[in-house]
Design an enzyme around this catalytic site. Structure first.
Site, PDB file in Angstrom:
ATOM      1  N   GLU A   1       1.131  -1.219   0.059  1.00 54.62           N
ATOM      2  CA  GLU A   1       0.126   0.092   0.231  1.00 54.62           C
ATOM      3  C   GLU A   1       0.790   1.340  -0.306  1.00 54.62           C
ATOM      4  O   GLU A   1       0.260   2.446  -0.572  1.00 54.62           O
ATOM      5  CB  GLU A   1      -0.686  -0.510   1.102  1.00 54.62           C
ATOM      6  CG  GLU A   1      -2.014  -1.303   1.175  1.00 54.62           C
ATOM      7  CD  GLU A   1      -1.656  -1.827   1.872  1.00 54.62           C
ATOM      8  OE1 GLU A   1      -0.530  -2.731   2.016  1.00 54.62           O
ATOM      9  OE2 GLU A   1      -2.481  -3.318   1.438  1.00 54.62           O
TER      10      GLU A   1
ATOM     11  N   MET B   1      24.604   8.622   2.929  1.00 49.67           N
ATOM     12  CA  MET B   1      24.413   9.940   3.450  1.00 49.67           C
ATOM     13  C   MET B   1      24.498  10.138   5.058  1.00 49.67           C
ATOM     14  O   MET B   1      25.501  10.599   6.064  1.00 49.67           O
ATOM     15  CB  MET B   1      22.918  10.632   3.614  1.00 49.67           C
ATOM     16  CG  MET B   1      22.893  12.163   3.639  1.00 49.67           C
ATOM     17  SD  MET B   1      23.925  13.153   2.867  1.00 49.67           S
ATOM     18  CE  MET B   1      23.270  13.938   1.576  1.00 49.67           C
TER      19      MET B   1
ATOM     20  N   PHE C   1     -11.689  -7.663  13.357  1.00 51.41           N
ATOM     21  CA  PHE C   1     -10.810  -7.655  12.407  1.00 51.41           C
ATOM     22  C   PHE C   1     -10.256  -6.470  11.518  1.00 51.41           C
ATOM     23  O   PHE C   1     -11.001  -6.133  11.111  1.00 51.41           O
ATOM     24  CB  PHE C   1     -11.016  -8.575  12.383  1.00 51.41           C
ATOM     25  CG  PHE C   1      -9.778  -9.390  11.423  1.00 51.41           C
ATOM     26  CD1 PHE C   1      -8.786  -9.689  11.367  1.00 51.41           C
ATOM     27  CD2 PHE C   1     -10.208  -9.539   9.768  1.00 51.41           C
ATOM     28  CE1 PHE C   1      -7.889 -10.138  10.231  1.00 51.41           C
ATOM     29  CE2 PHE C   1      -8.831 -10.135   8.603  1.00 51.41           C
ATOM     30  CZ  PHE C   1      -8.123 -10.257   9.729  1.00 51.41           C
ATOM     31  N   GLN C   2      -8.854  -6.363  12.022  1.00 51.58           N
ATOM     32  CA  GLN C   2      -8.290  -4.523  10.983  1.00 51.58           C
ATOM     33  C   GLN C   2      -9.152  -3.828  10.800  1.00 51.58           C
ATOM     34  O   GLN C   2      -9.216  -3.013  10.163  1.00 51.58           O
ATOM     35  CB  GLN C   2      -9.099  -5.505   9.434  1.00 51.58           C
ATOM     36  CG  GLN C   2      -7.658  -6.544   8.755  1.00 51.58           C
ATOM     37  CD  GLN C   2      -7.607  -6.689   6.914  1.00 51.58           C
ATOM     38  OE1 GLN C   2      -8.537  -6.815   6.451  1.00 51.58           O
ATOM     39  NE2 GLN C   2      -6.609  -7.570   6.819  1.00 51.58           N
TER      40      GLN C   2
ATOM     41  N   LYS D   1     -17.673  -0.256   6.121  1.00 54.27           N
ATOM     42  CA  LYS D   1     -18.004  -1.304   5.188  1.00 54.27           C
ATOM     43  C   LYS D   1     -19.699  -1.674   4.789  1.00 54.27           C
ATOM     44  O   LYS D   1     -19.763  -1.566   4.248  1.00 54.27           O
ATOM     45  CB  LYS D   1     -17.915  -2.464   5.714  1.00 54.27           C
ATOM     46  CG  LYS D   1     -17.806  -3.665   4.726  1.00 54.27           C
ATOM     47  CD  LYS D   1     -17.143  -5.190   4.648  1.00 54.27           C
ATOM     48  CE  LYS D   1     -17.330  -5.886   3.672  1.00 54.27           C
ATOM     49  NZ  LYS D   1     -16.959  -7.300   3.686  1.00 54.27           N
TER      50      LYS D   1
END
Lengths: 577, 180
Positions: A49, A481, A111-112, A161
């Protein structure tokens, strides 16, 4: 027309003119993915993502249109947090849609589930949890309006949802498209105050050693043409910050290039010695100013910014102007014309030319047996071997600074990098986003080996979606760096910075991801490899340039010190000039 | 460095979920402690007014107010000068009031124009509204008798009215969030 929330969401994106979106589905966002099958919007399936977020940024950078990413709840949402923070720091217009667990489950550790509104509150320009399917068109319309107007930035829309799931009665809605925006607390000022603009013109007319300090706001306001007109009208030289590279052509005689920690001597010193800084869409970032108290001590400040909070945040301006750079510069040009001739600044201009002649950027590419390949040489060869309007995308670190220094940016929107947040791993996905938005242009990601390893998996996306980006890895086997700082400021105690030049084997890795992979170890091989890469347009290309691991970025102003102490090269130690 | 001082910010916001969190987190990010905070809908129920009292120097506060103004749901911010504002706060307090001291407590409630709103066997609950300093004084006096519980609302404020030559009131609020 009756729609379900998922359909309404996709239709709203179509109404906003979205042609491409980047994302990865999951449980909570599933119902929104179904109508994508029937939509003309191209969806690009990423492998992580974070990639979706940086692609949306790269797309927005390159095209000026908002980038769109869509991910699921919980880990999908948290994985896109870094791109949101990145877009916030660099004022990139993106709209991110996250799935959320059903309304009734919110707050139950479902969940999630993740409170992504809470997580992203301080790293978005605005975020909103939609609570009713009927609100979807309005909130999406507002999200795009907020992301793209005023000071652009990221907007996150979180969608439970149940309001998008056709099997749930909560998702039913009557379709509409809002014909106006009702945000009583959001009215960005575009036009500058006429009296302030007149004051600015007067200060310019009185100044003997002025410098235009052009920042990323020039590009956001699409004001590159206006900037050029102002510079040519007044004869005032221009520095372009890391975020403004390309906003003023490097080939222009008035261009001084990049100022700041790794800027060139003339750009840094011109600001330091100036009597007037005309800051246009720049924000006095610490990487530009060095020690603030010692920055440009004799300069008066004209500060133009669309965000009022920038004025006086770091340095109090003598003439503050809230407004869009395009609008303000056009008005400023009119006022300058009205005031008439500019004073004679021949002495100052001669001084600038003298500094440029005396302190150019430099490096030495040796051609003998055993001479290491220099990263700067690779960049110059890339520059000279690629079309002039090539879009260059970089990650963060030494390769980023060398790219900014040694490429010649003569067109706006040809330089894309992570400036404010300094996000390693930005280059590959952002380059993919840029190439999707500008398919006719050559897009080169110039990346470091450390950066490349963070997001390389998106080259699988690029291969699968036939997005032929090109990647030059300046492989010095180190987090370069960090290594440079350890060498200069930590007594050469190299703690946890070695990466290895051949683990992973970048050529094989590239090939495994469906790209053409090449390896270059000697200066002789550089130009032919680049020529070969530029001739490939059916798949991504990765070149592993094995470069000199001892090379450091110069000039340098050590963090927290005055910009009057420019370290030009290793021969000067840390004492500065 | 100038000494920290009380600043009263009057923030008009859209009456929406999460707005208070957005506002308060801007103070938290900089480590500024909010001294008191009161929020309620205004006469127009689309908007709420948040009154924030914060102890901080002027310069960083100016930056916070500018950042506050950037919040999409913030409509207007004014800083009220304590010298030219009417500030009020309400307090309810339960104090020990045994037979021997109850008379004294009731007398003080009268002096301060408070009200007794609940009476128990040996305790009284008192309601008092007024300028914050008056509440402070009352609190100090009650401490001697034994404060059982105390709750203050945090202050609300409006600018003092000025009278122009035409006798029309003019707001003394200083609008912020706008420069140049």
């Amino acid at each position: 027309m009756k729609l379900n929330g998922g359909q309404a969401l996709i239709k709203s994106l179509e109404m906003e003119g979205v042609e491409v979106m980047f994302g990865l589905p999951g449980g909570a966002i599933l119902p929104v993915y179904d109508p994508i099958i029937d939509s003309p919007i191209r969806h690009i399936l990423v492998r992580h993502e974070q990639g979706a977020g940086h692609m949306a940024e790269g797309y927005a950078h390159a095209t000026g249109r908002p980038g769109v990413a869509m991910v699921t709840s919980g880990p999908g949402a948290t994985n896109i947090v870094t791109p949101l923070a990145d877009a916030m720091m660099d004022s990139i217009p993106i709209v991110v849609i996250t799935g959320q667990v059903p309304s009734a489950a919110i707050g139950t550790d479902a969940f999630q589930e993740c409170d992504i509104i809470g997580v992203t509150r301080s790293i978005t320009k605005h975020n909103e949890l939609i609570t009713s399917a009927q609100d979807i068109p309005r909130v999406i319309h507002e999200a795009f309006h907020i992301a793209t107007t005023g000071r652009p930035g990221p907007v996150l829309v979180d969608i439970p949802k149940d309001i998008v799931d056709p099997n749930n009665p909560n998702s039913a809605m009557d379709w509409y498209w809002p014909d106006s925006i009702d945000l009583p607390g959001y009215k960005p000022t575009v036009k500058g105050h006429p009296r302030m603009i007149r004051e600015a013109a007067k200060l310019i007319a009185e100044s003997r050693r002025p410098v235009i300090y052009a920042g990323g706001g020039i590009l956001k306001a699409r004001a590159a043409e206006a900037l050029r007109e102002l510079a040519e009208l007044t004869g005032i030289s221009v520095v372009t910050t890391l975020m403004a590279r390309g906003a003023f052509p490097d080939s222009h005689p008035l261009c001084l290039g990049m100022p700041g920690m790794h800027g060139n001597y003339t750009a840094i010193t011109s600001m330091q010695e100036s009597d007037l800084l005309i800051a246009l869409g720049s924000r006095f970032d610490d990487r530009v100013t060095g020690k603030v108290g010692a920055f440009a001590p004799g300069a008066k400040i004209i500060h133009v910014d669309v965000d009022p909070a920038e004025l006086g945040k770091v340095r109090r301006p003598d003439v503050p102007i809230v407004g869009d750079c395009q609008s303000v510069i056009v008005e400023l040009i009119r006022e300058v014309r009205e005031l008439g001739a500019q004073p004679d600044r021949a002495e100052w201009d001669a001084q600038l030319k003298a500094w440029q002649a005396q302190f150019p950027l430099h490096y030495d590419q040796g051609w003998g047996e055993g001479d290491a390949l220099k990263p700067q040489f690779c960049i110059e060869q890339l520059r000279d071997g690629s079309p002039e309007d090539t879009i260059v995308v970089s990650g963060v670190g030494q390769h980023q600074m060398w790219s900014s220094q040694f490429w010649r940016f003569n067109h706006p929107y040809t330089w894309i990098n992570s400036g404010g947040l300094g996000t390693m791993g930005f280059a590959v996905p952002a380059a993919i986003g840029a190439k999707v938005g500008m398919p006719g242009r050559t897009v080169w990601a110039i990346d470091g080996d450390g950066c490349f390893q963070m997001t390389a998996q998106e080259l699988v996306t690029a291969s699968a979606e036939r997005i032929p980006v090109k990647v030059a890895i300046l492989n010095n086997a180190y987090l370069g760096m960090v290594r440079q700082w350890q060498e200069l400021f930590y007594e050469e105690r190299y703690s946890e910075v070695y990466l290895s030049p051949d683990l992973p084997d970048y050529k094989m890795w590239a090939e495994a991801m469906g790209c053409v992979g090449m390896r270059v170890e000697h200066p002789d091989e550089v130009a032919p490899a680049i020529e070969k890469a530029n001739a490939i347009d059916d798949r991504p290309v990765v070149i592993d340039f094995r470069v000199d691991w001892t090379e450091k970025v110069y000039p340098m102003v050590a963090a927290g010190t005055s910009n009057s102490n420019v370290i030009l090269g290793p021969e000067m130690g840390q004492g500065g000039h | 460095m100038a000494a920290p001082r009380h600043h009263i910010l009057s923030v008009l916001v859209e009456n929406k979920a999460g707005v208070l969190a957005r506002v308060s987190s801007l103070f938290a990010r900089r480590g500024f402690n909010i001294y008191s905070l009161a929020v309620a809908p205004t006469d127009d129920d689309r908007f709420s007014r948040i009154t924030i009292v914060v102890d901080v120097e002027s310069t960083p506060l100016e930056q916070v107010t500018k950042q506050l103004f950037k919040l999409i749901n913030v409509v207007k911010i004014s800083e009220l000068d304590p010298a030219s504002a009417v500030e009020r706060e309400m307090m309810i307090l339960t104090v020990k009031a045994e037979p021997g001291t109850r008379g004294q407590v009731i007398e003080l409630v009268d002096v301060f124009q408070g009200r007794i709103v609940d009476v128990g066997h040996d305790e009284l609950t008192i309601e008092l509204a007024g300028p914050p300093s008056k509440l402070d004084d009352f609190e100090d006096l009650m401490r001697a008798y034994g404060i059982v519980a105390l709750q203050r609302t945090g202050r609300v404020a409006l600018p003092k009215l000025e009278r122009t030559a035409h006798g029309l009131p003019k707001s003394g609020m200083r609008p912020l969030g706008k420069v140049g």
